[in-house]
Design a protein around this motif. Structure first.
Motif, PDB file in Angstrom:
ATOM      1  N   UNK A  98       0.802  -1.222   0.000  1.00  0.00           N
ATOM      2  CA  UNK A  98       0.000   0.000   0.000  1.00  0.00           C
ATOM      3  C   UNK A  98       0.835   1.271   0.000  1.00  0.00           C
ATOM      4  N   UNK A  99       2.088   1.203  -0.396  1.00  0.00           N
ATOM      5  CA  UNK A  99       2.943   2.382  -0.375  1.00  0.00           C
ATOM      6  C   UNK A  99       2.934   3.070  -1.740  1.00  0.00           C
ATOM      7  N   UNK A 100       2.855   4.400  -1.732  1.00  0.00           N
ATOM      8  CA  UNK A 100       2.734   5.128  -2.998  1.00  0.00           C
ATOM      9  C   UNK A 100       4.070   5.272  -3.722  1.00  0.00           C
ATOM     10  N   UNK A 101       5.170   5.230  -2.977  1.00  0.00           N
ATOM     11  CA  UNK A 101       6.467   5.538  -3.589  1.00  0.00           C
ATOM     12  C   UNK A 101       7.447   4.375  -3.539  1.00  0.00           C
ATOM     13  N   UNK A 102       6.935   3.194  -3.183  1.00  0.00           N
ATOM     14  CA  UNK A 102       7.799   2.019  -3.117  1.00  0.00           C
ATOM     15  C   UNK A 102       7.096   0.854  -3.797  1.00  0.00           C
ATOM     16  N   UNK A 103       7.745   0.195  -4.745  1.00  0.00           N
ATOM     17  CA  UNK A 103       7.097  -0.911  -5.450  1.00  0.00           C
ATOM     18  C   UNK A 103       6.665  -2.033  -4.504  1.00  0.00           C
ATOM     19  N   UNK A 104       5.595  -2.698  -4.856  1.00  0.00           N
ATOM     20  CA  UNK A 104       5.134  -3.843  -4.068  1.00  0.00           C
ATOM     21  C   UNK A 104       6.215  -4.913  -3.971  1.00  0.00           C
ATOM     22  N   UNK A 105       7.043  -5.027  -4.998  1.00  0.00           N
ATOM     23  CA  UNK A 105       8.108  -6.029  -4.979  1.00  0.00           C
ATOM     24  C   UNK A 105       9.111  -5.773  -3.858  1.00  0.00           C
ATOM     25  N   UNK A 106       9.336  -4.489  -3.527  1.00  0.00           N
ATOM     26  CA  UNK A 106      10.229  -4.158  -2.429  1.00  0.00           C
ATOM     27  C   UNK A 106       9.534  -4.234  -1.084  1.00  0.00           C
ATOM     28  N   UNK A 107       8.296  -3.753  -1.044  1.00  0.00           N
ATOM     29  CA  UNK A 107       7.554  -3.749   0.208  1.00  0.00           C
ATOM     30  C   UNK A 107       7.215  -5.157   0.664  1.00  0.00           C
ATOM     31  N   UNK A 108       6.699  -5.983  -0.248  1.00  0.00           N
ATOM     32  CA  UNK A 108       6.083  -7.259   0.143  1.00  0.00           C
ATOM     33  C   UNK A 108       6.651  -8.481  -0.565  1.00  0.00           C
ATOM     34  N   UNK A 109       7.634  -8.300  -1.409  1.00  0.00           N
ATOM     35  CA  UNK A 109       8.130  -9.417  -2.206  1.00  0.00           C
ATOM     36  C   UNK A 109       9.380 -10.073  -1.639  1.00  0.00           C
ATOM     37  N   UNK A 110       9.672 -11.244  -2.170  1.00  0.00           N
ATOM     38  CA  UNK A 110      10.948 -11.928  -1.949  1.00  0.00           C
ATOM     39  C   UNK A 110      11.729 -11.861  -3.257  1.00  0.00           C
ATOM     40  N   UNK A 111      13.052 -11.787  -3.171  1.00  0.00           N
ATOM     41  CA  UNK A 111      13.831 -11.976  -4.390  1.00  0.00           C
ATOM     42  C   UNK A 111      14.873 -13.060  -4.174  1.00  0.00           C
ATOM     43  N   UNK A 338      19.584  10.111  -6.977  1.00  0.00           N
ATOM     44  CA  UNK A 338      19.645   8.746  -6.448  1.00  0.00           C
ATOM     45  C   UNK A 338      18.501   8.463  -5.481  1.00  0.00           C
ATOM     46  N   UNK A 339      17.475   9.328  -5.463  1.00  0.00           N
ATOM     47  CA  UNK A 339      16.354   9.119  -4.558  1.00  0.00           C
ATOM     48  C   UNK A 339      15.044   9.102  -5.329  1.00  0.00           C
ATOM     49  N   UNK A 340      14.016   8.551  -4.681  1.00  0.00           N
ATOM     50  CA  UNK A 340      12.696   8.500  -5.296  1.00  0.00           C
ATOM     51  C   UNK A 340      11.868   9.728  -4.947  1.00  0.00           C
ATOM     52  N   UNK A 341      12.228  10.407  -3.837  1.00  0.00           N
ATOM     53  CA  UNK A 341      11.425  11.533  -3.357  1.00  0.00           C
ATOM     54  C   UNK A 341      12.263  12.634  -2.732  1.00  0.00           C
ATOM     55  N   UNK A 342      13.555  12.646  -3.043  1.00  0.00           N
ATOM     56  CA  UNK A 342      14.461  13.605  -2.451  1.00  0.00           C
ATOM     57  C   UNK A 342      15.060  13.142  -1.146  1.00  0.00           C
ATOM     58  N   UNK A 343      14.561  12.046  -0.597  1.00  0.00           N
ATOM     59  CA  UNK A 343      15.017  11.518   0.693  1.00  0.00           C
ATOM     60  C   UNK A 343      15.419  10.048   0.584  1.00  0.00           C
ATOM     61  N   UNK A 344      14.485   9.207   0.146  1.00  0.00           N
ATOM     62  CA  UNK A 344      14.701   7.759   0.171  1.00  0.00           C
ATOM     63  C   UNK A 344      15.393   7.290  -1.112  1.00  0.00           C
ATOM     64  N   UNK A 345      16.478   6.526  -0.963  1.00  0.00           N
ATOM     65  CA  UNK A 345      17.242   6.118  -2.134  1.00  0.00           C
ATOM     66  C   UNK A 345      16.482   5.172  -3.061  1.00  0.00           C
ATOM     67  N   UNK A 346      16.813   5.284  -4.330  1.00  0.00           N
ATOM     68  CA  UNK A 346      16.462   4.263  -5.313  1.00  0.00           C
ATOM     69  C   UNK A 346      17.499   3.145  -5.207  1.00  0.00           C
ATOM     70  N   UNK A 347      17.382   2.151  -6.053  1.00  0.00           N
ATOM     71  CA  UNK A 347      18.385   1.090  -6.066  1.00  0.00           C
ATOM     72  C   UNK A 347      19.779   1.659  -6.330  1.00  0.00           C
ATOM     73  N   UNK A 348      19.862   2.649  -7.226  1.00  0.00           N
ATOM     74  CA  UNK A 348      21.156   3.281  -7.499  1.00  0.00           C
ATOM     75  C   UNK A 348      21.716   3.907  -6.233  1.00  0.00           C
ATOM     76  N   UNK A 349      20.871   4.606  -5.485  1.00  0.00           N
ATOM     77  CA  UNK A 349      21.321   5.219  -4.245  1.00  0.00           C
ATOM     78  C   UNK A 349      21.819   4.202  -3.242  1.00  0.00           C
TER      79      UNK A 349
END
Length: 370
Positions: A98-111, A338-349
């Protein structure tokens, strides 16, 4: 005339985006809580039998938000070896994505990563309906037996009630290689530490580091609530035999006065149980707003100064195993990209953070002979 208001159904238009139904009739389903599976990242798993990052019944009362966020499984890993031609996973979660700025794969998935420690390579991520709290996903299907060491990373921002591993009935299941040492690296911090907002679990910086440094990593990032409370410090100090403690909580630490109180308390509390363990204090990464909001920049500079001076003061008093790292340099050039919202890093970050921290960690581990 084209109806521009009509929903574009990308999943229907691109078959690569679809969630394909799994056929599981021929698989045997195994609990990773049983041998020879090894679960890393949950210090109290043996005691509580739950995928949880802090004890179910802590000695000291924890802040409510910290206690809730401890149910998020960030940093957890399932490790094993198998020659199964197929590998699937079933998961029962505490809630939907249910997060607007984080993919479900990161929030709730396994890799899924394959390979020996120090030589692990990404293969796949679970595909599932983000609105669902239970799913089954196929992670690979070779069509023939091929032996690999497997590491499955737990969801970063969701709780996991149950997880089951599906393999061929005749597959061999063995133990993953042991770590270089049984001493974990403990990282305490914020939403960034927890993994917000990686696209998948393996890209949280603690998990990236775990693939290059052959030790267990304990991710104790508590989103919005890494505030350095004494009761949290005492609980973290209960984790036995640590190789290192990393404190990365400035972004949640409050005012300059707040961190002036919490940090000089946190480190001595930890030292009561672990007098010689390396402690690394990392100031926060550069936020996009630091460039434009003077009050934000002044706050960061003030809190960073407190951290530097606290470390310097402790070292002058004889604690040579406490160190400071300027986190504003971790993302390198173009930090705001390197961030998704100016604060939280993307994978690159997160990759840049891990790459910057790795040599520091390695050097300190070598100095302390871990």
């Amino acid at each position: 005339m084209t109806n521009n208001s009509k929903r574009i159904d990308v999943i229907r238009l691109d078959e690569n985006m679809t969630i394909k139904p799994t056929v599981h009739d021929s698989l045997q389903w195994l609990s990773p809580l049983e041998k020879p599976f090894h679960i890393a990242g949950f210090a109290w798993l043996g005691q509580d039998k739950r995928y949880r990052r802090l004890p179910t019944s802590p000695t000291l009362s924890l802040p409510h938000a910290v206690d809730e966020l401890a149910n998020c499984t960030a940093g957890g890993q399932i490790r094993f070896r198998t020659n199964s031609s197929r590998l699937s996973l079933r998961a029962k979660l505490r809630g939907p994505s249910d997060m607007y700025h984080m993919p479900a794969t990161g929030q709730s998935g396994f890799d899924c990563y394959l390979g020996e420690p120090g030589d692990q390579h990404y293969l796949s991520t679970a595909r599932f309906d983000p609105a669902s709290t239970e799913y089954e996903a196929e992670l690979y299907n070779w069509g023939e037996k091929r032996e690999f060491c497997v590491t499955l990373n737990f969801p970063l921002y969701q709780g996991v009630e149950e997880v089951w591993i599906g393999v061929e009935p005749d597959a061999a299941i063995g133990s993953a290689p042991s770590y270089a040492d049984d001493k974990p690296i403990v990282i305490y911090g914020t939403s960034i530490t927890q993994g917000g907002c990686a696209t998948r679990p393996g890209m949280a910086y603690s998990n990236i580091l775990s693939r290059s440094i052959p030790l267990e990593f304990m991710n104790l990032g508590f989103s919005g609530n890494g505030k350095g409370e004494p009761e949290v410090a005492r609980t973290i100090a209960e984790i036995p035999n640590p190789a290192m403690l990393i404190l990365d909580y400035e972004a949640n630490s409050g005012t300059i006065e707040d961190i002036s109180t919490t940090l000089p308390q946190f480190i001595p509390i930890y030292r009561e149980r672990h007098p010689d363990v390396p402690i690394v204090v990392v100031s926060k990464i550069r936020f996009a707003g630091d460039r434009y909001y003077e009050e934000m920049r002044i706050l960061h500079e003030g809190r960073k100064k407190v951290q530097e001076e606290t470390v310097m003061r402790l070292r002058q008093r004889g604690d040579v195993n406490v160190h400071f790292v300027d986190g504003s340099n971790l993302l390198g050039e173009g930090a705001e990209e390197c961030t998704v919202d100016g604060v939280h890093p993307t994978d690159l970050g997160f990759l840049r953070m891990a790459t910057s921290l790795e040599p520091v960690i390695r050097e300190l581990l070598a100095q302390t002979k871990y």
